[in-house]
Design a protein around this motif. Sequence first.
Motif, short mmCIF file in Angstrom:
data_model
loop_
_atom_site.label_atom_id
_atom_site.label_comp_id
_atom_site.label_asym_id
_atom_site.label_seq_id
_atom_site.Cartn_x
_atom_site.Cartn_y
_atom_site.Cartn_z
N GLY A 1 0.85 -1.24 -0.12
CA GLY A 1 0.01 0.08 -0.02
C GLY A 1 0.79 1.15 0.02
O GLY A 1 0.34 2.50 0.32
N ALA A 2 1.92 1.28 -0.48
CA ALA A 2 3.11 2.17 -0.58
C ALA A 2 3.98 2.21 -1.78
O ALA A 2 3.93 1.01 -2.19
CB ALA A 2 3.91 2.45 0.63
N PRO A 3 4.52 3.40 -2.40
CA PRO A 3 5.34 3.23 -3.61
C PRO A 3 6.52 2.31 -3.31
O PRO A 3 7.09 2.50 -2.25
CB PRO A 3 5.72 4.63 -3.67
CG PRO A 3 4.64 5.43 -3.20
CD PRO A 3 4.16 4.69 -2.00
N LEU A 4 6.50 1.16 -4.10
CA LEU A 4 7.76 0.55 -3.83
C LEU A 4 8.51 -0.14 -5.42
O LEU A 4 7.68 -0.77 -6.12
CB LEU A 4 7.55 -0.84 -3.17
CG LEU A 4 8.52 -1.68 -2.79
CD1 LEU A 4 9.47 -1.18 -1.76
CD2 LEU A 4 8.05 -3.05 -2.11
N VAL A 5 9.71 0.38 -5.64
CA VAL A 5 10.39 -0.15 -7.11
C VAL A 5 10.87 -1.13 -6.90
O VAL A 5 11.78 -1.45 -6.03
CB VAL A 5 11.30 1.24 -7.37
CG1 VAL A 5 11.65 0.64 -8.70
CG2 VAL A 5 10.46 2.53 -7.37
N LEU A 6 10.49 -2.25 -7.78
CA LEU A 6 11.24 -3.62 -7.89
C LEU A 6 12.48 -3.42 -8.72
O LEU A 6 12.31 -2.75 -9.82
CB LEU A 6 10.21 -4.50 -8.35
CG LEU A 6 8.93 -4.89 -7.82
CD1 LEU A 6 8.31 -6.10 -8.25
CD2 LEU A 6 9.32 -4.91 -6.14
N VAL A 7 13.59 -4.03 -8.15
CA VAL A 7 14.86 -3.77 -9.20
C VAL A 7 15.36 -5.17 -9.30
O VAL A 7 15.16 -5.92 -8.10
CB VAL A 7 15.89 -2.76 -8.54
CG1 VAL A 7 15.05 -1.23 -8.56
CG2 VAL A 7 16.09 -3.13 -7.23
N ALA A 8 16.26 -5.37 -10.18
CA ALA A 8 16.95 -7.00 -10.10
C ALA A 8 18.20 -6.67 -11.00
O ALA A 8 18.44 -5.73 -11.96
CB ALA A 8 15.99 -7.86 -10.72
N LEU A 9 18.96 -7.74 -11.17
CA LEU A 9 20.05 -7.74 -11.81
C LEU A 9 19.93 -8.77 -13.04
O LEU A 9 20.37 -9.74 -13.14
CB LEU A 9 21.27 -8.41 -11.23
CG LEU A 9 22.00 -7.77 -9.79
CD1 LEU A 9 22.74 -8.61 -9.20
CD2 LEU A 9 22.35 -6.63 -10.13
N GLY A 10 19.02 -8.20 -13.93
CA GLY A 10 18.66 -8.58 -15.24
C GLY A 10 17.22 -8.38 -15.56
O GLY A 10 16.59 -7.59 -14.85
N ASP A 11 16.75 -8.70 -16.64
CA ASP A 11 15.41 -8.52 -17.13
C ASP A 11 14.30 -9.43 -16.48
O ASP A 11 14.27 -10.56 -16.88
CB ASP A 11 15.64 -8.52 -18.64
CG ASP A 11 13.98 -8.09 -19.39
OD1 ASP A 11 13.23 -7.67 -18.43
OD2 ASP A 11 13.87 -8.21 -20.45
#
Length: 517
Positions: A138-148
Amino acid sequence: MPSDETYVSQILGVLSAEPERVVLSWRDRTLTAAELTALVRSAAQTLHRQVGGDGGDGAGAVVAVLTVTNTAPTLVLRYAANLVGATVVHLHTTNAVDPADPLAAGAKLKILRETGATHLAVDAENLATARELRERLGAPLVLVALGDLGPDVLDLTTGDPDALDPADIRIPPDRPAVVTYTSGTTGEPKGIAFDFRARNGFISAGLQMRWRSVYLAFLPLSHSSGATADDSLASGGSVVLLDGFDPGEALRAVARHRITRMLLSPPQLYLLMDHPELASTDLSSLQMVTYLGSPASPERLAEAVKVFGDVLLQVYATSEAGFVSMLSPAEHLDPRLRATVGRPMPDWVRIADPDDHRDLPPGETGEVCVRSPFTMSAYVAEPELTARTVRDGWVHTGDLGFVDGDGYLHLRGRIGEVVKTNGIKIHPVTVENALLAHPDVVQAAAFCVRDRDRIEYLHAAVVLREGGTAGPGELAEHVRAAVSPKHVPARISVRDALPLTGVGKPDKARLAAEADG
């Protein structure tokens, strides 16, 4: 090294000297120094565009890491985030011993909210969980990863590794670098924050090492094993990752990779010593076998010296206080010193009366209090608990102990573990050491059980060596002779194994609950 240079920059500086050298191995995969550096710098540059902007830093950015713990992404993502000044929060587990022990979804959500996480770094194995957490948060959260990993996940490998100059990023030394959650053995798991000053200072040991360590990591990189990996890379060495601890697999890895350095808990050390493959394993490469997490049996340490030789290193540390004291390999050769946890650094430790907090003289047992460059900065979102734990710069550990006339620290258990029975106060570690001195006993735990009238009784549970025949009566007589009649537990049970907490200590709360039930 400049005081404003992060520990990550210092590690990358060491790696740059030999770019083609393999520095990280896991699951039949490897990374050279150049490949590891490129991954870290690419990810950092992408993150910096997100959180820093032109000339800024990662102030306010909190990157939660949800990856298979003992894989390269766990290290790369922490390094990248810390390189740009963001805070890292480990989300996979609170278990300092078993990387395969994940947190429940509710606990993960609590940590994300409590720390104010802005980014969630994931791998393919945890992507579905990450998406679910993002929806529930219920809050902004950017998903990030080492790859597509999909259009909703920012690929950190798209960054330009040469476009970021860490020297342009000014990171205040008191900014939180890493938040690690405790196993919650004394209550609900709590986030413990260590600032950049502590993390940067810790790496100095690795930079000053004269030997290149090959570190075998089977403890979770989210906890103390991660700092040891940093230290090994900073020494110009390398790291071999295993998914968890299996004594046979660990012994085979030592021989196969010519391991020079290991970090493990005392129960794991005992399992290695008792494993049938030990006698046929080439251990000649080992130069440092470090054990920590709980007090070790002096008798079992005497066996370990015979097995491993002059390589044992005991470290006494706590989640909140960090490194406190050390017993060197040479000191392990002295039977008297194997009952201690070594000497603290000068002026790092004081022993305080638990009731009135006055300093106690040598030989008197009280609470171990620590003040050093490596102590925590705060509990996350727990200002009152922080104020109770850190007073005038001293971390009150809750551990009981005393310093002898030669400056060696002896531990006597936890404040809450003292059992008032038979008219005296009994420190469980005294009974545990007596039980472990019996030739049939390989593990022991002494603990308090209260009846309905709140009267306290001392109980004990033991694990016998293979072929051991000692029963409760024989063990009771052994304690009676070794310590005193009043130290004999009201009940001694023989078990196939002891339940362990997340830091590898016997789970005395569970043992007491089972005894009470």
